[in-house]
Design an enzyme around this catalytic site. Structure first.
Site, PDB file in Angstrom:
ATOM      1  N   GLY A  30       0.831  -1.187   0.000  1.00 23.75           N
ATOM      2  CA  GLY A  30       0.000   0.000   0.000  1.00 23.75           C
ATOM      3  C   GLY A  30       0.868   1.240   0.000  1.00 23.75           C
ATOM      4  O   GLY A  30       2.034   1.191   0.400  1.00 23.75           O
ATOM      5  N   GLN A  62       3.102   9.982   1.169  1.00 21.11           N
ATOM      6  CA  GLN A  62       4.390   9.284   1.139  1.00 21.11           C
ATOM      7  C   GLN A  62       5.207   9.642  -0.099  1.00 21.11           C
ATOM      8  O   GLN A  62       6.408   9.391  -0.140  1.00 21.11           O
ATOM      9  CB  GLN A  62       4.182   7.763   1.200  1.00 21.11           C
ATOM     10  CG  GLN A  62       3.610   7.300   2.539  1.00 21.11           C
ATOM     11  CD  GLN A  62       3.501   5.785   2.589  1.00 21.11           C
ATOM     12  OE1 GLN A  62       2.512   5.217   2.149  1.00 21.11           O
ATOM     13  NE2 GLN A  62       4.529   5.138   3.112  1.00 21.11           N
ATOM     14  N   CYS A  98       6.410  -0.076   7.141  1.00 20.61           N
ATOM     15  CA  CYS A  98       5.973   1.061   6.333  1.00 20.61           C
ATOM     16  C   CYS A  98       7.126   1.512   5.451  1.00 20.61           C
ATOM     17  O   CYS A  98       8.262   1.599   5.921  1.00 20.61           O
ATOM     18  CB  CYS A  98       5.547   2.193   7.266  1.00 20.61           C
ATOM     19  SG  CYS A  98       5.032   3.690   6.402  1.00 20.61           S
ATOM     20  N   LEU A  99       6.823   1.816   4.207  1.00 15.68           N
ATOM     21  CA  LEU A  99       7.875   2.270   3.282  1.00 15.68           C
ATOM     22  C   LEU A  99       8.499   3.586   3.743  1.00 15.68           C
ATOM     23  O   LEU A  99       9.610   3.906   3.346  1.00 15.68           O
ATOM     24  CB  LEU A  99       7.300   2.432   1.871  1.00 15.68           C
ATOM     25  CG  LEU A  99       6.830   1.124   1.211  1.00 15.68           C
ATOM     26  CD1 LEU A  99       6.108   1.416  -0.093  1.00 15.68           C
ATOM     27  CD2 LEU A  99       8.000   0.181   0.975  1.00 15.68           C
ATOM     28  N   HIS A 135      -3.972   1.287   7.875  1.00 18.41           N
ATOM     29  CA  HIS A 135      -2.625   1.873   7.843  1.00 18.41           C
ATOM     30  C   HIS A 135      -2.571   3.042   6.847  1.00 18.41           C
ATOM     31  O   HIS A 135      -2.051   4.119   7.164  1.00 18.41           O
ATOM     32  CB  HIS A 135      -1.621   0.779   7.461  1.00 18.41           C
ATOM     33  CG  HIS A 135      -0.200   1.229   7.357  1.00 18.41           C
ATOM     34  ND1 HIS A 135       0.793   0.791   8.216  1.00 18.41           N
ATOM     35  CD2 HIS A 135       0.413   2.062   6.479  1.00 18.41           C
ATOM     36  CE1 HIS A 135       1.947   1.355   7.863  1.00 18.41           C
ATOM     37  NE2 HIS A 135       1.756   2.125   6.803  1.00 18.41           N
ATOM     38  N   GLU A 136      -3.145   2.836   5.655  1.00 16.07           N
ATOM     39  CA  GLU A 136      -3.093   3.890   4.627  1.00 16.07           C
ATOM     40  C   GLU A 136      -3.987   5.069   4.991  1.00 16.07           C
ATOM     41  O   GLU A 136      -3.613   6.220   4.764  1.00 16.07           O
ATOM     42  CB  GLU A 136      -3.487   3.336   3.256  1.00 16.07           C
ATOM     43  CG  GLU A 136      -2.613   2.211   2.718  1.00 16.07           C
ATOM     44  CD  GLU A 136      -1.125   2.461   2.838  1.00 16.07           C
ATOM     45  OE1 GLU A 136      -0.691   3.627   2.783  1.00 16.07           O
ATOM     46  OE2 GLU A 136      -0.378   1.491   3.013  1.00 16.07           O
ATOM     47  N   HIS A 190      -2.228   7.350   7.263  1.00 16.70           N
ATOM     48  CA  HIS A 190      -1.286   8.253   6.579  1.00 16.70           C
ATOM     49  C   HIS A 190      -1.967   9.551   6.147  1.00 16.70           C
ATOM     50  O   HIS A 190      -1.349  10.615   6.166  1.00 16.70           O
ATOM     51  CB  HIS A 190      -0.714   7.582   5.321  1.00 16.70           C
ATOM     52  CG  HIS A 190       0.506   6.736   5.564  1.00 16.70           C
ATOM     53  ND1 HIS A 190       1.684   7.254   6.067  1.00 16.70           N
ATOM     54  CD2 HIS A 190       0.743   5.419   5.346  1.00 16.70           C
ATOM     55  CE1 HIS A 190       2.592   6.274   6.149  1.00 16.70           C
ATOM     56  NE2 HIS A 190       2.045   5.154   5.723  1.00 16.70           N
TER      57      HIS A 190
HETATM   58 NI    NI Z   1       2.970   3.330   5.621  1.00 17.56          NI
END
Ligand code: NI
Length: 167
Positions: A46, A51, A91-92, A133-134, A137
């Site tokens: 995701g 991000q 998480c990226l 999670h997204e 963000h």
């Molecule tokens: Ni993330």
């Protein structure tokens, strides 16, 4: 199509609240395509627009399950959630870190797709986790904020399964 630079923790853009999308124009289509490219290139499941430095309510998700994934969620709103799952998350934007996060095991979300058609999506397990999670963000929330305890370094682990589930 392009790979965009993924912002990492410490970048102020990750802590801001995103704005509603009112129209999907050519630039937004390009952003969505780039978000998919960027997510796949980084082996994520995701990615949220902040991000890649864009403060708009857009997320892309592909947990690797069958159709109808992948999903684009524009202006997502979680309508319902139930149950509980406790599991590992990464998480990226927090490269090399993982932690344990408790999330609902089921969520129902309403969002617009890339053609601004409203739809509802139900997700369980990993998909429910990814949606939560997204959506976090988009509100400037990182999984560190909701993790049970401190995050750990992925390099300390023997086995690497968790780092393939970055969001
Ligand atoms: Ni993330």
């Amino acid at each position: 199509m392009a790979i965009r630079n993924i912002r990492t923790e410490g970048d102020a853009v990750l802590r801001k609240k995103c704005r509603e999308v009112t129209e999907v124009n050519e630039r937004i289509h390009e952003l969505i395509n780039d978000m998919f490219d960027t997510m796949y290139e980084a082996n994520g499941v995701g990615l949220a627009a902040p991000q890649v430095g864009i403060l708009k309510n857009i997320v892309v998700i592909d947990t690797g399950e069958d159709e109808p994934e992948p999903f684009v969620l524009i202006n997502p709103e979680i309508l319902k959630s139930s149950g509980e799952q406790t599991g590992e998350e990464a998480c990226l934007s927090l490269p090399g870190l993982y932690g344990t996060v408790t999330r609902p095991n089921y969520v129902k979300v309403r969002a617009y797709d890339e053609n601004m058609n409203l739809f509802e999506l139900e997700g369980e397990d990993l998909l429910a986790r990814a949606i939560c999670h997204e959506c976090d963000h988009l509100n400037g929330v990182l999984f560190r904020d909701v993790a049970d305890g401190e995050l750990c370094q992925a390099s300390d682990r023997e086995e690497d399964s968790g780092v393939n589930r970055k969001k």
